[in-house]
Design a protein around this motif. Structure first.
Motif, PDB file in Angstrom:
ATOM      1  N   GLN A 262       0.811  -1.214   0.000  1.00 36.63           N
ATOM      2  CA  GLN A 262       0.000   0.000   0.000  1.00 36.63           C
ATOM      3  C   GLN A 262       0.847   1.267   0.000  1.00 36.63           C
ATOM      4  O   GLN A 262       0.321   2.350  -0.234  1.00 36.63           O
ATOM      5  N   GLY A 263       2.145   1.128   0.269  1.00 35.19           N
ATOM      6  CA  GLY A 263       2.959   2.320   0.440  1.00 35.19           C
ATOM      7  C   GLY A 263       4.088   2.522  -0.546  1.00 35.19           C
ATOM      8  O   GLY A 263       4.535   3.645  -0.735  1.00 35.19           O
ATOM      9  N   GLU A 264       4.571   1.443  -1.175  1.00 38.88           N
ATOM     10  CA  GLU A 264       5.677   1.622  -2.102  1.00 38.88           C
ATOM     11  C   GLU A 264       5.219   1.342  -3.525  1.00 38.88           C
ATOM     12  O   GLU A 264       4.286   0.586  -3.747  1.00 38.88           O
ATOM     13  N   SER A 265       5.897   1.955  -4.467  1.00 41.39           N
ATOM     14  CA  SER A 265       5.522   1.775  -5.873  1.00 41.39           C
ATOM     15  C   SER A 265       5.892   0.371  -6.346  1.00 41.39           C
ATOM     16  O   SER A 265       6.732  -0.302  -5.743  1.00 41.39           O
ATOM     17  N   LEU A 266       5.256  -0.034  -7.420  1.00 38.94           N
ATOM     18  CA  LEU A 266       5.589  -1.332  -8.013  1.00 38.94           C
ATOM     19  C   LEU A 266       7.053  -1.355  -8.424  1.00 38.94           C
ATOM     20  O   LEU A 266       7.736  -2.360  -8.255  1.00 38.94           O
ATOM     21  N   GLU A 267       7.547  -0.234  -8.908  1.00 40.03           N
ATOM     22  CA  GLU A 267       8.950  -0.161  -9.316  1.00 40.03           C
ATOM     23  C   GLU A 267       9.881  -0.401  -8.135  1.00 40.03           C
ATOM     24  O   GLU A 267      10.862  -1.146  -8.238  1.00 40.03           O
ATOM     25  N   MET A 268       9.568   0.188  -6.984  1.00 42.11           N
ATOM     26  CA  MET A 268      10.392  -0.022  -5.791  1.00 42.11           C
ATOM     27  C   MET A 268      10.303  -1.472  -5.328  1.00 42.11           C
ATOM     28  O   MET A 268      11.314  -2.068  -4.960  1.00 42.11           O
TER      29      MET A 268
ATOM     30  N   MET B 226      12.388  -3.637  -7.536  1.00 37.61           N
ATOM     31  CA  MET B 226      13.804  -3.466  -7.234  1.00 37.61           C
ATOM     32  C   MET B 226      14.193  -4.284  -6.001  1.00 37.61           C
ATOM     33  O   MET B 226      15.201  -4.989  -6.002  1.00 37.61           O
ATOM     34  N   VAL B 227      13.372  -4.219  -4.960  1.00 37.84           N
ATOM     35  CA  VAL B 227      13.639  -4.957  -3.730  1.00 37.84           C
ATOM     36  C   VAL B 227      13.679  -6.469  -3.992  1.00 37.84           C
ATOM     37  O   VAL B 227      14.480  -7.185  -3.416  1.00 37.84           O
ATOM     38  N   HIS B 228      12.815  -6.928  -4.903  1.00 40.91           N
ATOM     39  CA  HIS B 228      12.722  -8.354  -5.217  1.00 40.91           C
ATOM     40  C   HIS B 228      13.648  -8.769  -6.362  1.00 40.91           C
ATOM     41  O   HIS B 228      13.625  -9.922  -6.780  1.00 40.91           O
ATOM     42  N   GLY B 229      14.457  -7.828  -6.876  1.00 41.83           N
ATOM     43  CA  GLY B 229      15.403  -8.140  -7.932  1.00 41.83           C
ATOM     44  C   GLY B 229      14.756  -8.467  -9.262  1.00 41.83           C
ATOM     45  O   GLY B 229      15.262  -9.287 -10.027  1.00 41.83           O
ATOM     46  N   MET B 230      13.630  -7.815  -9.556  1.00 43.39           N
ATOM     47  CA  MET B 230      12.891  -8.069 -10.793  1.00 43.39           C
ATOM     48  C   MET B 230      13.088  -6.940 -11.789  1.00 43.39           C
ATOM     49  O   MET B 230      13.297  -5.796 -11.402  1.00 43.39           O
ATOM     50  N   ASP B 231      12.971  -7.286 -13.055  1.00 47.63           N
ATOM     51  CA  ASP B 231      13.004  -6.294 -14.118  1.00 47.63           C
ATOM     52  C   ASP B 231      11.617  -5.653 -14.213  1.00 47.63           C
ATOM     53  O   ASP B 231      10.641  -6.342 -14.504  1.00 47.63           O
ATOM     54  N   ILE B 232      11.528  -4.357 -13.961  1.00 44.31           N
ATOM     55  CA  ILE B 232      10.228  -3.688 -13.911  1.00 44.31           C
ATOM     56  C   ILE B 232       9.526  -3.706 -15.262  1.00 44.31           C
ATOM     57  O   ILE B 232       8.297  -3.846 -15.329  1.00 44.31           O
ATOM     58  N   ASP B 233      10.274  -3.599 -16.347  1.00 46.38           N
ATOM     59  CA  ASP B 233       9.632  -3.592 -17.664  1.00 46.38           C
ATOM     60  C   ASP B 233       9.017  -4.956 -17.978  1.00 46.38           C
ATOM     61  O   ASP B 233       7.901  -5.031 -18.502  1.00 46.38           O
ATOM     62  N   GLU B 234       9.718  -6.028 -17.636  1.00 47.32           N
ATOM     63  CA  GLU B 234       9.183  -7.383 -17.827  1.00 47.32           C
ATOM     64  C   GLU B 234       7.930  -7.584 -16.970  1.00 47.32           C
ATOM     65  O   GLU B 234       6.928  -8.122 -17.428  1.00 47.32           O
ATOM     66  N   LEU B 235       7.999  -7.119 -15.737  1.00 47.24           N
ATOM     67  CA  LEU B 235       6.861  -7.239 -14.828  1.00 47.24           C
ATOM     68  C   LEU B 235       5.659  -6.466 -15.357  1.00 47.24           C
ATOM     69  O   LEU B 235       4.539  -6.980 -15.377  1.00 47.24           O
ATOM     70  N   MET B 236       5.868  -5.237 -15.818  1.00 49.49           N
ATOM     71  CA  MET B 236       4.772  -4.436 -16.361  1.00 49.49           C
ATOM     72  C   MET B 236       4.169  -5.100 -17.594  1.00 49.49           C
ATOM     73  O   MET B 236       2.950  -5.101 -17.764  1.00 49.49           O
ATOM     74  N   ASP B 237       5.014  -5.669 -18.454  1.00 43.87           N
ATOM     75  CA  ASP B 237       4.508  -6.362 -19.639  1.00 43.87           C
ATOM     76  C   ASP B 237       3.591  -7.512 -19.246  1.00 43.87           C
ATOM     77  O   ASP B 237       2.517  -7.702 -19.829  1.00 43.87           O
ATOM     78  N   LYS B 238       3.996  -8.274 -18.237  1.00 42.96           N
ATOM     79  CA  LYS B 238       3.194  -9.420 -17.799  1.00 42.96           C
ATOM     80  C   LYS B 238       1.886  -8.969 -17.153  1.00 42.96           C
ATOM     81  O   LYS B 238       0.844  -9.567 -17.372  1.00 42.96           O
ATOM     82  N   ILE B 239       1.944  -7.922 -16.354  1.00 41.83           N
ATOM     83  CA  ILE B 239       0.731  -7.413 -15.714  1.00 41.83           C
ATOM     84  C   ILE B 239      -0.245  -6.876 -16.767  1.00 41.83           C
ATOM     85  O   ILE B 239      -1.438  -7.155 -16.722  1.00 41.83           O
ATOM     86  N   ASN B 240       0.277  -6.119 -17.721  1.00 43.23           N
ATOM     87  CA  ASN B 240      -0.588  -5.574 -18.768  1.00 43.23           C
ATOM     88  C   ASN B 240      -1.183  -6.670 -19.641  1.00 43.23           C
ATOM     89  O   ASN B 240      -2.312  -6.534 -20.109  1.00 43.23           O
ATOM     90  N   ALA B 241      -0.459  -7.744 -19.842  1.00 40.38           N
ATOM     91  CA  ALA B 241      -0.968  -8.864 -20.631  1.00 40.38           C
ATOM     92  C   ALA B 241      -2.100  -9.596 -19.898  1.00 40.38           C
ATOM     93  O   ALA B 241      -2.931 -10.236 -20.531  1.00 40.38           O
ATOM     94  N   ALA B 242      -2.136  -9.472 -18.582  1.00 44.53           N
ATOM     95  CA  ALA B 242      -3.165 -10.145 -17.777  1.00 44.53           C
ATOM     96  C   ALA B 242      -4.457  -9.336 -17.702  1.00 44.53           C
ATOM     97  O   ALA B 242      -5.417  -9.760 -17.085  1.00 44.53           O
ATOM     98  N   SER B 243      -4.487  -8.190 -18.332  1.00 51.07           N
ATOM     99  CA  SER B 243      -5.678  -7.334 -18.284  1.00 51.07           C
ATOM    100  C   SER B 243      -6.870  -7.980 -18.935  1.00 51.07           C
ATOM    101  O   SER B 243      -6.800  -8.671 -19.887  1.00 51.07           O
TER     102      SER B 243
END
Length: 64
Positions: A38-44, A47-64
């Motif tokens: 609830q408090g940190e951005s998906l990008e943050m 980063m904490v989880h060692g994930m590529d934000i662009d790959e993550l966003m692509d997967k989330i957007n594909a799940a729409s």
């Protein structure tokens, strides 16, 4: 559906697109209900989880 951005919190993303939950869980982000969701951005969180934000966003957007 509203555009999702990496600056949104996980909570905001889940409100807009509940289908993002399984994607986040598959990627190893199991903190969907924790206070950080609830408090940190998906990008943050990515980063904490060692994930590529662009790959993550692509997967989330594909799940729409």
């Amino acid at each position: 559906m509203a555009d999702l951005t990496k600056d949104m919190t996980i909570g905001e993303i889940l409100q807009i697109n509940p289908n993002a939950a399984p994607v986040l869980m598959e990627m190893g982000m199991h903190c969907l209900g924790c206070p950080s969701a609830q408090g940190e951005s998906l990008e943050m969180a990515a980063m904490v989880h060692g994930m590529d934000i662009d790959e993550l966003m692509d997967k989330i957007n594909a799940a729409s």
